[in-house]
Motif scaffolding. Structure first.
Motif, mmCIF file in Angstrom:
data_model
loop_
_atom_site.group_PDB
_atom_site.id
_atom_site.type_symbol
_atom_site.label_atom_id
_atom_site.label_comp_id
_atom_site.label_asym_id
_atom_site.label_seq_id
_atom_site.Cartn_x
_atom_site.Cartn_y
_atom_site.Cartn_z
ATOM 1 N N PHE A 258 0.804 -1.229 0.000
ATOM 2 C CA PHE A 258 0.000 0.000 0.000
ATOM 3 C C PHE A 258 0.835 1.276 0.000
ATOM 4 C CE2 PHE A 258 -2.671 -3.230 2.131
ATOM 5 C CZ PHE A 258 -3.722 -3.250 1.211
ATOM 6 N N SER A 259 2.148 1.162 -0.179
ATOM 7 C CA SER A 259 3.009 2.344 -0.120
ATOM 8 C C SER A 259 2.642 3.379 -1.176
ATOM 9 C CB SER A 259 4.481 1.931 -0.278
ATOM 10 O OG SER A 259 4.665 1.220 -1.494
ATOM 11 N N VAL A 260 2.223 2.908 -2.362
ATOM 12 C CA VAL A 260 1.882 3.855 -3.437
ATOM 13 C C VAL A 260 0.578 4.591 -3.141
ATOM 14 C CG1 VAL A 260 3.152 2.591 -5.203
ATOM 15 C CG2 VAL A 260 0.776 1.982 -4.733
ATOM 16 N N GLU A 261 -0.222 4.062 -2.196
ATOM 17 C CA GLU A 261 -1.472 4.716 -1.819
ATOM 18 C C GLU A 261 -1.301 5.575 -0.567
ATOM 19 O OE1 GLU A 261 -4.502 1.757 -1.420
ATOM 20 O OE2 GLU A 261 -3.964 0.757 -3.309
ATOM 21 N N TRP A 262 -0.405 5.162 0.319
ATOM 22 C CA TRP A 262 -0.222 5.889 1.575
ATOM 23 C C TRP A 262 0.672 7.113 1.417
ATOM 24 C CZ3 TRP A 262 1.003 0.984 5.013
ATOM 25 C CH2 TRP A 262 -0.190 0.271 5.208
ATOM 26 N N TRP A 263 1.622 7.057 0.471
ATOM 27 C CA TRP A 263 2.552 8.165 0.279
ATOM 28 C C TRP A 263 2.558 8.607 -1.182
ATOM 29 C CZ3 TRP A 263 4.401 3.818 3.144
ATOM 30 C CH2 TRP A 263 4.486 4.042 4.517
ATOM 31 N N ASN A 264 3.045 9.813 -1.392
ATOM 32 C CA ASN A 264 3.201 10.347 -2.750
ATOM 33 C C ASN A 264 4.514 9.812 -3.325
ATOM 34 O OD1 ASN A 264 2.955 11.833 -5.094
ATOM 35 N ND2 ASN A 264 3.781 13.714 -4.173
ATOM 36 N N THR A 265 4.435 8.793 -4.163
ATOM 37 C CA THR A 265 5.619 8.105 -4.651
ATOM 38 C C THR A 265 5.710 8.197 -6.166
ATOM 39 O OG1 THR A 265 4.533 5.963 -4.964
ATOM 40 C CG2 THR A 265 5.371 6.457 -2.767
ATOM 41 N N LEU A 266 6.909 7.958 -6.681
ATOM 42 C CA LEU A 266 7.110 7.919 -8.122
ATOM 43 C C LEU A 266 6.592 6.624 -8.734
ATOM 44 C CD1 LEU A 266 10.721 9.405 -8.485
ATOM 45 C CD2 LEU A 266 8.570 10.472 -9.187
ATOM 46 N N HIS A 267 6.604 5.561 -7.938
ATOM 47 C CA HIS A 267 6.184 4.265 -8.452
ATOM 48 C C HIS A 267 4.709 4.315 -8.841
ATOM 49 C CE1 HIS A 267 5.520 -0.060 -8.738
ATOM 50 N NE2 HIS A 267 6.828 -0.231 -8.663
ATOM 51 N N GLN A 268 4.413 3.740 -9.994
ATOM 52 C CA GLN A 268 3.032 3.759 -10.458
ATOM 53 C C GLN A 268 2.141 2.900 -9.567
ATOM 54 O OE1 GLN A 268 3.822 1.850 -14.377
ATOM 55 N NE2 GLN A 268 2.170 0.450 -13.825
ATOM 56 N N PRO A 269 0.820 3.178 -9.541
ATOM 57 C CA PRO A 269 -0.101 2.360 -8.737
ATOM 58 C C PRO A 269 -0.158 0.928 -9.222
ATOM 59 C CG PRO A 269 -1.101 4.452 -9.389
ATOM 60 C CD PRO A 269 0.172 4.320 -10.165
ATOM 61 N N ALA A 270 -0.872 0.091 -8.507
ATOM 62 C CA ALA A 270 -0.964 -1.327 -8.837
ATOM 63 C C ALA A 270 -1.480 -1.521 -10.263
ATOM 64 C CB ALA A 270 -1.885 -2.032 -7.853
ATOM 65 N N THR A 271 -0.818 -2.409 -10.996
ATOM 66 C CA THR A 271 -1.231 -2.695 -12.368
ATOM 67 C C THR A 271 -2.514 -3.499 -12.392
ATOM 68 O OG1 THR A 271 1.094 -2.699 -13.037
ATOM 69 C CG2 THR A 271 -0.479 -3.722 -14.546
ATOM 70 N N ILE A 272 -2.637 -4.447 -11.465
ATOM 71 C CA ILE A 272 -3.815 -5.319 -11.406
ATOM 72 C C ILE A 272 -4.595 -4.978 -10.141
ATOM 73 C CG2 ILE A 272 -4.614 -7.700 -11.297
ATOM 74 C CD1 ILE A 272 -1.967 -8.493 -12.617
ATOM 75 N N ARG A 273 -5.857 -4.651 -10.308
ATOM 76 C CA ARG A 273 -6.724 -4.292 -9.184
ATOM 77 C C ARG A 273 -7.844 -5.309 -9.066
ATOM 78 N NH1 ARG A 273 -5.792 0.453 -12.124
ATOM 79 N NH2 ARG A 273 -4.585 2.054 -11.027
ATOM 80 N N ILE A 274 -8.092 -5.761 -7.853
ATOM 81 C CA ILE A 274 -9.156 -6.736 -7.618
ATOM 82 C C ILE A 274 -10.499 -6.046 -7.470
ATOM 83 C CG2 ILE A 274 -10.005 -8.533 -6.060
ATOM 84 C CD1 ILE A 274 -7.116 -9.174 -5.389
ATOM 85 N N THR A 275 -10.523 -4.925 -6.758
ATOM 86 C CA THR A 275 -11.784 -4.236 -6.466
ATOM 87 C C THR A 275 -12.146 -3.191 -7.508
ATOM 88 O OG1 THR A 275 -10.596 -2.639 -5.074
ATOM 89 C CG2 THR A 275 -11.504 -4.594 -3.993
ATOM 90 N N GLN A 276 -11.231 -2.888 -8.415
ATOM 91 C CA GLN A 276 -11.498 -1.886 -9.431
ATOM 92 C C GLN A 276 -11.189 -2.452 -10.809
ATOM 93 O OE1 GLN A 276 -9.499 1.854 -8.604
ATOM 94 N NE2 GLN A 276 -9.579 1.491 -6.397
ATOM 95 N N GLU A 277 -11.771 -1.818 -11.807
ATOM 96 C CA GLU A 277 -11.528 -2.247 -13.174
ATOM 97 C C GLU A 277 -10.122 -1.821 -13.595
ATOM 98 O OE1 GLU A 277 -13.422 -1.762 -17.679
ATOM 99 O OE2 GLU A 277 -14.392 -0.830 -15.944
ATOM 100 N N THR A 278 -9.385 -2.751 -14.191
ATOM 101 C CA THR A 278 -8.026 -2.437 -14.619
ATOM 102 C C THR A 278 -8.040 -1.608 -15.889
ATOM 103 O OG1 THR A 278 -5.876 -3.373 -15.238
ATOM 104 C CG2 THR A 278 -7.845 -4.579 -15.947
#
Length: 258
Positions: free
Chosen positions: A185-205
């Motif tokens: 969850f680091s990409v959601e908790w902090w402002n990071t350069l790394h892109q968000p999750a490529t595959i999402r279970i609860t959301q449409e990819t």
């Protein structure tokens, strides 16, 4: 009530029987071969599909193709660590020797997977961010996971007393498991350069199916290869730890004849 207790007792007896090193050794070779065979075929298919036939990304061009190596290795490394945490609980609570043996062989496999994830991420980062490394939250937490694997490897190699090494390693694994949600969850908790999750279970990819399918295939195949490798290495660990027993000596004698 008595029938329920009897059923639970029989289930525990069955579980305990099949977690004995000798029983596991007897059935594990076929499992290792099946997992490795299916995994290698799936990995070859996923990589050829993703690296050669999948379309270019409209933003990253061809540089995105490293995800077919990076994402499966990173995901599998976290799965290996989580498996080790579960095995640590089993070892500390129920004293099942096989759990320690499997966990011991997960260490080097997980360390290699984490190193591959870091290396492939660095290769991806150069054209994307202009540098091979930044102290991003996702990258830093993944580096911490690598150091945890190195620490576990050092414990097993520095402590001669096997039971003490297993217990120390199990405690370190459980202490370090807090790092897994940080990686996730680091990409959601902090402002990071790394892109968000490529595959999402609860959301449409947002990923095109021509890219998503080979990525999922590569991930699943990587899990199968890892499972096959860990099982095969565990067989060798069992023979080493049980080398003083009669059945293990007979098995080693057959190896020498072959």
């Amino acid at each position: 009530m008595l029938n329920w207790l009897r059923l639970n007792w029989l289930s525990w007896q069955w579980f305990h029987q099949w977690t004995s090193p000798q029983k596991f050794y007897g059935i594990s070779l076929t499992l290792a071969r099946v997992f490795a065979f299916l995994g290698l075929i799936g990995l070859a298919t996923g990589w050829v599909w993703g690296l050669v036939f999948a379309p270019e990304d409209y933003l990253q061009g061809n540089s995105y193709r490293i995800i077919f190596v990076h994402v499966p290795s990173a995901s599998a490394s976290m799965a290996v660590y989580l498996s080790m945490a579960i095995l640590a609980v089993i070892s500390l609570v129920w004293r099942i020797k096989l759990a320690d043996m499997v966990a011991r062989q997960c260490v080097t496999v997980g360390m290699a997977l984490t190193a591959l994830a870091l290396l492939s991420g660095a290769i991806w980062g150069k054209p994307t961010w202009g540098t091979y490394w930044v102290w991003d939250a996702r990258l830093t937490s993944m580096l911490i996971q690598f150091f945890l694997f190195v620490g576990l490897w050092a414990i097993h190699n520095a402590i001669d007393e096997q039971k003490l090494a297993d217990k120390a390693a199990a405690i370190l694994v459980l202490v370090g498991v807090v790092n897994l949600p940080i990686i996730k969850f680091s990409v959601e908790w902090w402002n990071t350069l790394h892109q968000p999750a490529t595959i999402r279970i609860t959301q449409e990819t947002t990923m095109a199916m021509e890219m998503l399918i080979p990525l999922l295939l590569s991930m699943f195949a990587t899990y199968l290869c890892v499972a096959g490798l860990v099982i095969y290495r565990t067989r060798l660990e069992i023979l080493y730890r049980e080398r003083k027993t009669r059945w293990a000596q007979d098995e080693l004698a057959q190896w020498e004849k072959a």
